[in-house]
Design a protein around this motif. Sequence first.
Motif, PDB file in Angstrom:
ATOM      1  N   SER A  73      49.177  45.051  61.612  1.00  0.00           N
ATOM      2  CA  SER A  73      50.355  44.903  60.758  1.00  0.00           C
ATOM      3  C   SER A  73      51.068  43.565  60.942  1.00  0.00           C
ATOM      4  N   ASN A  74      50.816  42.850  62.016  1.00  0.00           N
ATOM      5  CA  ASN A  74      51.499  41.579  62.228  1.00  0.00           C
ATOM      6  C   ASN A  74      50.678  40.377  61.771  1.00  0.00           C
ATOM      7  N   THR A  75      49.591  40.596  61.033  1.00  0.00           N
ATOM      8  CA  THR A  75      48.809  39.491  60.483  1.00  0.00           C
ATOM      9  C   THR A  75      49.379  39.091  59.130  1.00  0.00           C
ATOM     10  N   ILE A  76      48.922  37.968  58.611  1.00  0.00           N
ATOM     11  CA  ILE A  76      49.396  37.506  57.306  1.00  0.00           C
ATOM     12  C   ILE A  76      48.989  38.531  56.254  1.00  0.00           C
ATOM     13  N   PRO A  77      49.933  39.030  55.463  1.00  0.00           N
ATOM     14  CA  PRO A  77      49.594  40.046  54.468  1.00  0.00           C
ATOM     15  C   PRO A  77      48.627  39.526  53.400  1.00  0.00           C
ATOM     16  N   ARG A  78      47.604  40.320  53.135  1.00  0.00           N
ATOM     17  CA  ARG A  78      46.610  40.006  52.106  1.00  0.00           C
ATOM     18  C   ARG A  78      46.329  41.259  51.293  1.00  0.00           C
ATOM     19  N   ARG A  79      46.122  41.043  50.018  1.00  0.00           N
ATOM     20  CA  ARG A  79      45.674  42.114  49.130  1.00  0.00           C
ATOM     21  C   ARG A  79      44.252  41.759  48.705  1.00  0.00           C
ATOM     22  N   PHE A  80      43.304  42.594  49.074  1.00  0.00           N
ATOM     23  CA  PHE A  80      41.911  42.370  48.729  1.00  0.00           C
ATOM     24  C   PHE A  80      41.595  43.121  47.439  1.00  0.00           C
ATOM     25  N   CYS A  81      40.941  42.433  46.519  1.00  0.00           N
ATOM     26  CA  CYS A  81      40.645  43.002  45.211  1.00  0.00           C
ATOM     27  C   CYS A  81      39.204  42.707  44.827  1.00  0.00           C
ATOM     28  N   SER A  82      38.756  43.418  43.809  1.00  0.00           N
ATOM     29  CA  SER A  82      37.415  43.228  43.274  1.00  0.00           C
ATOM     30  C   SER A  82      37.479  43.422  41.769  1.00  0.00           C
ATOM     31  N   ALA A  83      36.615  42.734  41.044  1.00  0.00           N
ATOM     32  CA  ALA A  83      36.574  42.857  39.589  1.00  0.00           C
ATOM     33  C   ALA A  83      35.184  42.464  39.098  1.00  0.00           C
ATOM     34  N   SER A  84      34.880  42.872  37.883  1.00  0.00           N
ATOM     35  CA  SER A  84      33.667  42.411  37.209  1.00  0.00           C
ATOM     36  C   SER A  84      34.076  41.261  36.302  1.00  0.00           C
ATOM     37  N   ALA A  85      33.342  40.168  36.379  1.00  0.00           N
ATOM     38  CA  ALA A  85      33.642  39.004  35.549  1.00  0.00           C
ATOM     39  C   ALA A  85      32.503  38.781  34.566  1.00  0.00           C
ATOM     40  N   MET A  86      32.850  38.591  33.319  1.00  0.00           N
ATOM     41  CA  MET A  86      31.855  38.231  32.308  1.00  0.00           C
ATOM     42  C   MET A  86      31.828  36.712  32.238  1.00  0.00           C
ATOM     43  N   LEU A  87      30.635  36.153  32.361  1.00  0.00           N
ATOM     44  CA  LEU A  87      30.483  34.704  32.358  1.00  0.00           C
ATOM     45  C   LEU A  87      29.983  34.210  31.013  1.00  0.00           C
ATOM     46  N   SER A  88      30.150  32.920  30.784  1.00  0.00           N
ATOM     47  CA  SER A  88      29.765  32.336  29.504  1.00  0.00           C
ATOM     48  C   SER A  88      28.255  32.363  29.275  1.00  0.00           C
ATOM     49  N   ASP A  89      27.458  32.636  30.308  1.00  0.00           N
ATOM     50  CA  ASP A  89      26.010  32.753  30.120  1.00  0.00           C
ATOM     51  C   ASP A  89      25.598  34.178  29.740  1.00  0.00           C
ATOM     52  N   GLY A  90      26.574  35.077  29.573  1.00  0.00           N
ATOM     53  CA  GLY A  90      26.295  36.443  29.154  1.00  0.00           C
ATOM     54  C   GLY A  90      26.057  37.418  30.290  1.00  0.00           C
ATOM     55  N   HIS A  91      26.118  36.975  31.528  1.00  0.00           N
ATOM     56  CA  HIS A  91      25.903  37.844  32.680  1.00  0.00           C
ATOM     57  C   HIS A  91      27.234  38.301  33.263  1.00  0.00           C
ATOM     58  N   ALA A  92      27.276  39.535  33.716  1.00  0.00           N
ATOM     59  CA  ALA A  92      28.449  40.058  34.428  1.00  0.00           C
ATOM     60  C   ALA A  92      28.174  39.971  35.922  1.00  0.00           C
ATOM     61  N   ARG A  93      29.147  39.510  36.668  1.00  0.00           N
ATOM     62  CA  ARG A  93      29.013  39.387  38.119  1.00  0.00           C
ATOM     63  C   ARG A  93      30.276  39.909  38.793  1.00  0.00           C
TER      64      ARG A  93
END
Length: 134
Positions: A73-93
């Motif tokens: 609890s005494n470390t620098i606060p971080r919020r970890f997140c994840s998402a799917s990104a659609m790229l301009s080459d048509g692939h989702a990563r």
Amino acid sequence: MLAFQPAAQAANPLEMNFWLSGPHYDGNVPGCESALDTISSRFSAKEGEFWNSGLQITGFANVREVAFRPWASNTIPRRFCSASAMLSDGHARQVHYSIIEDGGFAGYGPDVEWCVTGLDRNWAYNPACKAARP
């Protein structure tokens, strides 16, 4: 010669209490959606400037929080997140990122660390962006 060096001394009470109050984190870290524009612009800049690529993120889906302050609890606060990104080459990563309280320039404002799976060309977060997750 090292044997004759004086021993290191701990800080005296004046040094410990004079302008050394330490960081005061409130845990006010923005939500996962707040970092998406930053990730898009930084990804585009990185691809164009360093990898001579026109690849861009065109949209995000399935944005979710993975963890908040997963360590002590005494470390620098971080919020970890994840998402799917659609790229301009048509692939989702998958994109893994963290929003860091007071991680911006000179400790002012939040900042974002991110990794797009499969496009970590300098291997900063390899393997498969594992180092960008909690």
